[in-house]
Design an enzyme around this catalytic site. Structure first.
Site, mmCIF file in Angstrom:
data_model
loop_
_atom_site.group_PDB
_atom_site.id
_atom_site.type_symbol
_atom_site.label_atom_id
_atom_site.label_comp_id
_atom_site.label_asym_id
_atom_site.label_seq_id
_atom_site.Cartn_x
_atom_site.Cartn_y
_atom_site.Cartn_z
ATOM 1 N N HIS A 110 14.174 -4.156 19.659
ATOM 2 C CA HIS A 110 13.056 -5.065 19.358
ATOM 3 C C HIS A 110 11.921 -4.306 18.654
ATOM 4 O O HIS A 110 11.330 -4.806 17.697
ATOM 5 C CB HIS A 110 12.486 -5.679 20.640
ATOM 6 C CG HIS A 110 13.439 -6.536 21.416
ATOM 7 N ND1 HIS A 110 13.766 -6.288 22.719
ATOM 8 C CD2 HIS A 110 14.129 -7.653 21.066
ATOM 9 C CE1 HIS A 110 14.612 -7.217 23.157
ATOM 10 N NE2 HIS A 110 14.852 -8.048 22.174
ATOM 11 N N LYS A 145 19.233 -18.170 29.630
ATOM 12 C CA LYS A 145 19.671 -16.960 30.333
ATOM 13 C C LYS A 145 18.859 -16.787 31.623
ATOM 14 O O LYS A 145 17.653 -17.050 31.637
ATOM 15 C CB LYS A 145 19.410 -15.726 29.456
ATOM 16 C CG LYS A 145 20.105 -15.761 28.118
ATOM 17 C CD LYS A 145 19.679 -14.533 27.322
ATOM 18 C CE LYS A 145 20.091 -14.611 25.875
ATOM 19 N NZ LYS A 145 19.482 -13.572 25.049
ATOM 20 N N ARG A 149 21.890 -8.517 14.712
ATOM 21 C CA ARG A 149 22.740 -7.356 15.001
ATOM 22 C C ARG A 149 24.097 -7.592 14.374
ATOM 23 O O ARG A 149 24.206 -7.761 13.177
ATOM 24 C CB ARG A 149 22.841 -7.144 16.514
ATOM 25 C CG ARG A 149 21.629 -6.477 17.097
ATOM 26 C CD ARG A 149 21.548 -6.643 18.581
ATOM 27 N NE ARG A 149 21.373 -8.044 18.919
ATOM 28 C CZ ARG A 149 21.066 -8.491 20.114
ATOM 29 N NH1 ARG A 149 20.935 -7.659 21.102
ATOM 30 N NH2 ARG A 149 20.891 -9.770 20.335
ATOM 31 N N SER A 159 19.147 -6.223 25.537
ATOM 32 C CA SER A 159 18.510 -6.187 26.858
ATOM 33 C C SER A 159 19.582 -6.261 27.938
ATOM 34 O O SER A 159 19.503 -5.589 28.965
ATOM 35 C CB SER A 159 17.552 -7.374 27.016
ATOM 36 O OG SER A 159 16.585 -7.361 26.003
HETATM 37 P P1 ADP Z 1 16.901 -14.256 22.570
HETATM 38 O O1 ADP Z 1 17.279 -14.661 23.948
HETATM 39 O O2 ADP Z 1 15.895 -15.155 21.929
HETATM 40 O O3 ADP Z 1 18.055 -13.914 21.665
HETATM 41 P P2 ADP Z 1 16.326 -11.425 22.757
HETATM 42 O O4 ADP Z 1 15.201 -10.780 23.480
HETATM 43 O O5 ADP Z 1 17.719 -11.079 23.216
HETATM 44 O O6 ADP Z 1 16.036 -12.948 22.814
HETATM 45 O O7 ADP Z 1 16.203 -11.107 21.214
HETATM 46 C C1 ADP Z 1 15.090 -11.505 20.456
HETATM 47 C C2 ADP Z 1 15.385 -11.241 19.002
HETATM 48 O O8 ADP Z 1 15.520 -9.838 18.791
HETATM 49 C C3 ADP Z 1 16.700 -11.859 18.506
HETATM 50 O O9 ADP Z 1 16.506 -12.274 17.177
HETATM 51 C C4 ADP Z 1 17.663 -10.715 18.580
HETATM 52 O O10 ADP Z 1 18.725 -10.875 17.654
HETATM 53 C C5 ADP Z 1 16.777 -9.549 18.213
HETATM 54 N N1 ADP Z 1 17.267 -8.282 18.737
HETATM 55 C C6 ADP Z 1 17.522 -7.940 20.007
HETATM 56 N N2 ADP Z 1 18.011 -6.675 20.104
HETATM 57 C C7 ADP Z 1 18.073 -6.213 18.823
HETATM 58 C C8 ADP Z 1 18.517 -4.982 18.220
HETATM 59 N N3 ADP Z 1 19.037 -4.001 18.950
HETATM 60 N N4 ADP Z 1 18.413 -4.883 16.872
HETATM 61 C C9 ADP Z 1 17.928 -5.910 16.146
HETATM 62 N N5 ADP Z 1 17.519 -7.077 16.635
HETATM 63 C C10 ADP Z 1 17.590 -7.230 17.958
#
Ligand code: ADP
Length: 171
Positions: free
Chosen positions: A18, A42, A91, A129
């Protein structure tokens, strides 16, 4: 006029994946609002307030970033905040279908709001995460994947949780 974007997500908890997206988005946008979506399907480990606090701690040296949380539709929140750009990270292929569907749905709901995708940093594509939580649960080291404060909170939370589960099992 300042260019402001919204970066919404679960952030349960914030990772270096992030943070990489945030730093790169700041090369194009002057300000970012990082917003924790509290109504995600989730099941979260951290409460929305805790997730906000962790993001604030991780981004204390970034005055151009504000942190908030919201319930309901992302586009409604964006409109309320007067923002017409949404940042999402992409990703692997697995992210694509869901992100594409959501971007189109958001466009349909609010045609004036655009979604901008940033590809993941090349060394961070494996990071989520979810996987960080699993590694901590199994006793692994997540330094280098999340800021130190996040690693600390994760350990505390997961140790408390598993001891609560053990207590319940022993009832
Ligand atoms: P959500 O539940 O909305 O997907 P996340 O916290 O998992 O929330 O992710 C928020 C955003 O950050 C999403 O667009 C996700 O694809 C991006 N993201 C999460 N981890 C990474 C990473 N390692 N590299 C690039 N983008 C990421």
């Amino acid at each position: 006029m300042k260019k402001i974007a919204l970066y919404p997500g679960s952030f349960d908890p914030i990772t270096y994946g992030h943070l990489d997206i945030i730093q790169r988005a700041l090369k194009v946008f002057d300000n970012l609002i990082i917003a924790v979506a509290s109504n995600s399907k989730k099941t979260a480990l951290f409460t929305p307030e805790e997730r906000v606090e962790l993001i604030r701690l991780a981004l204390k040296d970034f005055p151009e970033v504000t942190v908030d949380w919201f319930e309901g539709l992302t586009v409604e929140y964006a409109e309320k905040m007067g923002v017409n750009a949404i940042i999402r990270g992409l990703r692997a292929v697995s992210d694509f279908e869901y992100e594409f569907q959501m971007a189109h749905m958001n466009k349909r709901l609010k045609p004036d709001i655009e979604t901008f995708f940033l590809p993941t940093g090349e060394s961070l594509f494996y990071l989520s995460s979810q996987i960080v939580k699993e590694v901590v649960l199994l006793g692994g080291d997540v330094s280098g994947m999340v800021p130190d404060v996040v690693a600390k909170w994760l350990k505390e939370k997961i140790v408390t949780r598993s001891s609560q589960i053990k207590i319940r099992e022993g009832d």
